[in-house]
Design a protein around this motif. Structure first.
Motif, mmCIF file in Angstrom:
data_model
loop_
_atom_site.group_PDB
_atom_site.id
_atom_site.type_symbol
_atom_site.label_atom_id
_atom_site.label_comp_id
_atom_site.label_asym_id
_atom_site.label_seq_id
_atom_site.Cartn_x
_atom_site.Cartn_y
_atom_site.Cartn_z
ATOM 1 N N ARG A 4 0.773 -1.209 -0.086
ATOM 2 C CA ARG A 4 0.010 0.038 0.028
ATOM 3 C C ARG A 4 0.919 1.183 0.026
ATOM 4 O O ARG A 4 0.156 2.353 0.081
ATOM 5 N N ILE A 5 2.131 1.379 -0.035
ATOM 6 C CA ILE A 5 3.223 2.519 -0.114
ATOM 7 C C ILE A 5 2.889 2.867 -1.475
ATOM 8 O O ILE A 5 3.446 2.367 -2.499
ATOM 9 N N ASN A 6 2.643 4.287 -1.463
ATOM 10 C CA ASN A 6 2.841 5.038 -2.853
ATOM 11 C C ASN A 6 3.220 6.416 -2.533
ATOM 12 O O ASN A 6 3.159 7.219 -3.550
ATOM 13 N N LEU A 7 3.515 6.672 -1.603
ATOM 14 C CA LEU A 7 4.195 8.127 -1.261
ATOM 15 C C LEU A 7 5.456 8.002 -0.462
ATOM 16 O O LEU A 7 5.365 7.557 0.570
ATOM 17 N N LEU A 8 6.513 8.403 -1.029
ATOM 18 C CA LEU A 8 7.804 8.569 -0.490
ATOM 19 C C LEU A 8 7.982 10.007 0.079
ATOM 20 O O LEU A 8 8.104 11.013 -0.760
ATOM 21 N N VAL A 9 8.375 10.241 1.398
ATOM 22 C CA VAL A 9 8.699 11.297 2.163
ATOM 23 C C VAL A 9 10.086 11.171 2.584
ATOM 24 O O VAL A 9 10.490 10.259 3.289
ATOM 25 N N LEU A 10 10.895 12.196 2.193
ATOM 26 C CA LEU A 10 12.243 12.274 2.775
ATOM 27 C C LEU A 10 12.769 13.291 3.693
ATOM 28 O O LEU A 10 12.572 14.393 3.112
ATOM 29 N N ASP A 11 13.411 13.019 4.539
ATOM 30 C CA ASP A 11 14.197 14.107 5.377
ATOM 31 C C ASP A 11 15.407 14.260 4.165
ATOM 32 O O ASP A 11 15.847 13.646 3.275
ATOM 33 N N VAL A 12 16.072 15.269 4.875
ATOM 34 C CA VAL A 12 17.261 15.606 3.830
ATOM 35 C C VAL A 12 18.461 15.546 4.444
ATOM 36 O O VAL A 12 19.205 14.579 3.996
ATOM 37 N N ASP A 13 18.876 16.278 5.399
ATOM 38 C CA ASP A 13 20.298 16.111 5.831
ATOM 39 C C ASP A 13 20.348 14.777 6.670
ATOM 40 O O ASP A 13 19.560 14.436 7.541
ATOM 41 N N GLY A 14 21.255 13.929 6.281
ATOM 42 C CA GLY A 14 21.508 12.487 6.892
ATOM 43 C C GLY A 14 20.636 11.349 6.198
ATOM 44 O O GLY A 14 20.758 10.210 6.498
ATOM 45 N N VAL A 15 19.775 12.086 5.120
ATOM 46 C CA VAL A 15 19.084 10.959 4.519
ATOM 47 C C VAL A 15 19.372 10.891 2.898
ATOM 48 O O VAL A 15 19.818 10.290 2.397
ATOM 49 N N MET A 16 18.929 12.168 2.475
ATOM 50 C CA MET A 16 19.237 12.586 1.046
ATOM 51 C C MET A 16 20.934 13.183 0.836
ATOM 52 O O MET A 16 21.516 12.812 -0.099
ATOM 53 N N ASN A 98 0.032 4.916 3.868
ATOM 54 C CA ASN A 98 0.708 4.759 2.331
ATOM 55 C C ASN A 98 1.892 5.325 2.233
ATOM 56 O O ASN A 98 2.304 5.592 1.107
ATOM 57 N N VAL A 99 2.495 5.896 3.322
ATOM 58 C CA VAL A 99 3.673 6.608 3.237
ATOM 59 C C VAL A 99 4.743 5.826 3.595
ATOM 60 O O VAL A 99 4.970 5.225 4.634
ATOM 61 N N CYS A 100 5.930 5.996 2.959
ATOM 62 C CA CYS A 100 7.324 5.611 3.457
ATOM 63 C C CYS A 100 7.891 6.589 3.814
ATOM 64 O O CYS A 100 8.197 7.658 2.804
ATOM 65 N N ALA A 115 4.405 6.635 10.057
ATOM 66 C CA ALA A 115 4.388 5.963 8.662
ATOM 67 C C ALA A 115 4.143 4.763 8.547
ATOM 68 O O ALA A 115 4.297 3.858 9.327
ATOM 69 N N GLY A 116 3.431 4.454 7.447
ATOM 70 C CA GLY A 116 3.410 2.966 7.351
ATOM 71 C C GLY A 116 4.501 2.192 6.965
ATOM 72 O O GLY A 116 4.319 0.788 7.251
ATOM 73 N N PHE A 117 5.493 2.635 6.357
ATOM 74 C CA PHE A 117 6.869 2.060 6.534
ATOM 75 C C PHE A 117 7.832 3.114 6.640
ATOM 76 O O PHE A 117 8.420 3.933 6.164
ATOM 77 N N ALA A 118 8.345 2.781 7.948
ATOM 78 C CA ALA A 118 9.457 3.868 8.537
ATOM 79 C C ALA A 118 10.613 3.077 8.384
ATOM 80 O O ALA A 118 10.930 2.043 8.438
ATOM 81 N N VAL A 119 11.574 4.096 7.400
ATOM 82 C CA VAL A 119 12.985 3.651 7.209
ATOM 83 C C VAL A 119 14.050 4.442 7.817
ATOM 84 O O VAL A 119 13.944 5.844 7.837
ATOM 85 N N ALA A 120 15.006 3.928 8.263
ATOM 86 C CA ALA A 120 16.162 4.788 8.963
ATOM 87 C C ALA A 120 17.386 4.306 8.242
ATOM 88 O O ALA A 120 17.840 2.997 7.826
ATOM 89 N N PRO A 121 18.311 5.117 7.812
ATOM 90 C CA PRO A 121 19.540 4.606 7.044
ATOM 91 C C PRO A 121 20.348 4.009 8.101
ATOM 92 O O PRO A 121 20.404 4.227 9.501
#
Length: 185
Positions: A4-16, A98-100, A115-121
């Motif tokens: 069901r994940i279809n929106l990606l939301v990104l932090d910047v410093d430390g992620v991008m 719906n958000v990663c 978030a529906g799918f929480a990710v950490a680097p």
């Protein structure tokens, strides 16, 4: 969960980026973005999904990178990220499930928790790694976004469509062992 994940939301410093803030001799801030992370975002969008950026800082470099990647939804200067995350959900007409969200530090915790799918680097703070559904093998600014995009698109059955356009250009006589992901003859 990933279906069901279809929106990606990104932090910047430390992620991008790798989290470093570098100033040149004139005091101008510079940032380094990993090209494969950028390609991952482009593949995400090509698969028909959407993306947004949510940063606690403001940066003209970030706006330029977002434009290059085709991300129009850029939210900067968010000292409290959760209310801005709610705005993003409304803008895209999505539920949190719906958000990663990929985040690496304490200000990201409230969103990672929703978030529906929480990710950490891999190099995120311990608190972010503990709350995440998935901890990437890659570090922030060094492939964590690409790894996450591939993981989700593979699960959703969309990664083959992304790779197909490149596989079709391989020589027909290339040994199968060198292209195990190639489809067709």
């Amino acid at each position: 969960m990933l279906e069901r994940i279809n929106l990606l939301v990104l932090d910047v410093d430390g992620v991008m980026t790798d989290g470093r803030i570098v100033y040149d001799a004139r005091g101008t801030e510079t940032k380094a973005f990993h090209v494969r992370d950028g390609q991952g975002v482009k593949y995400w969008l090509r698969a028909g999904h959407e993306a947004a950026i949510l940063s606690g800082r403001e940066s003209p470099i970030l706006r330029r990178r977002a434009e290059e990647l085709g991300i129009a939804a850029v939210y900067e200067g968010a000292k409290d990220k959760l209310p801005v995350f709610e705005k993003i959900l409304k803008r895209f007409r999505r539920k949190a499930e719906n958000v990663c969200y990929i985040g690496d530090d304490l200000p990201d915790l409230p969103i990672l928790a929703r978030a529906g799918f929480a990710v950490a680097p891999a190099d995120a703070v311990a608190e972010a790694r503990r709350i995440a559904h998935y901890v990437a093998r890659s570090r922030g600014g060094a492939g964590a976004i690409r790894e996450t995009v591939e993981l989700i698109l593979e699960y959703q059955g969309l990664w083959a469509g992304i790779t197909r356009r490149y596989a079709e250009r391989l020589p027909a006589d290339l040994p199968a062992a060198r292209h195990p992901w190639r489809t067709g003859p």
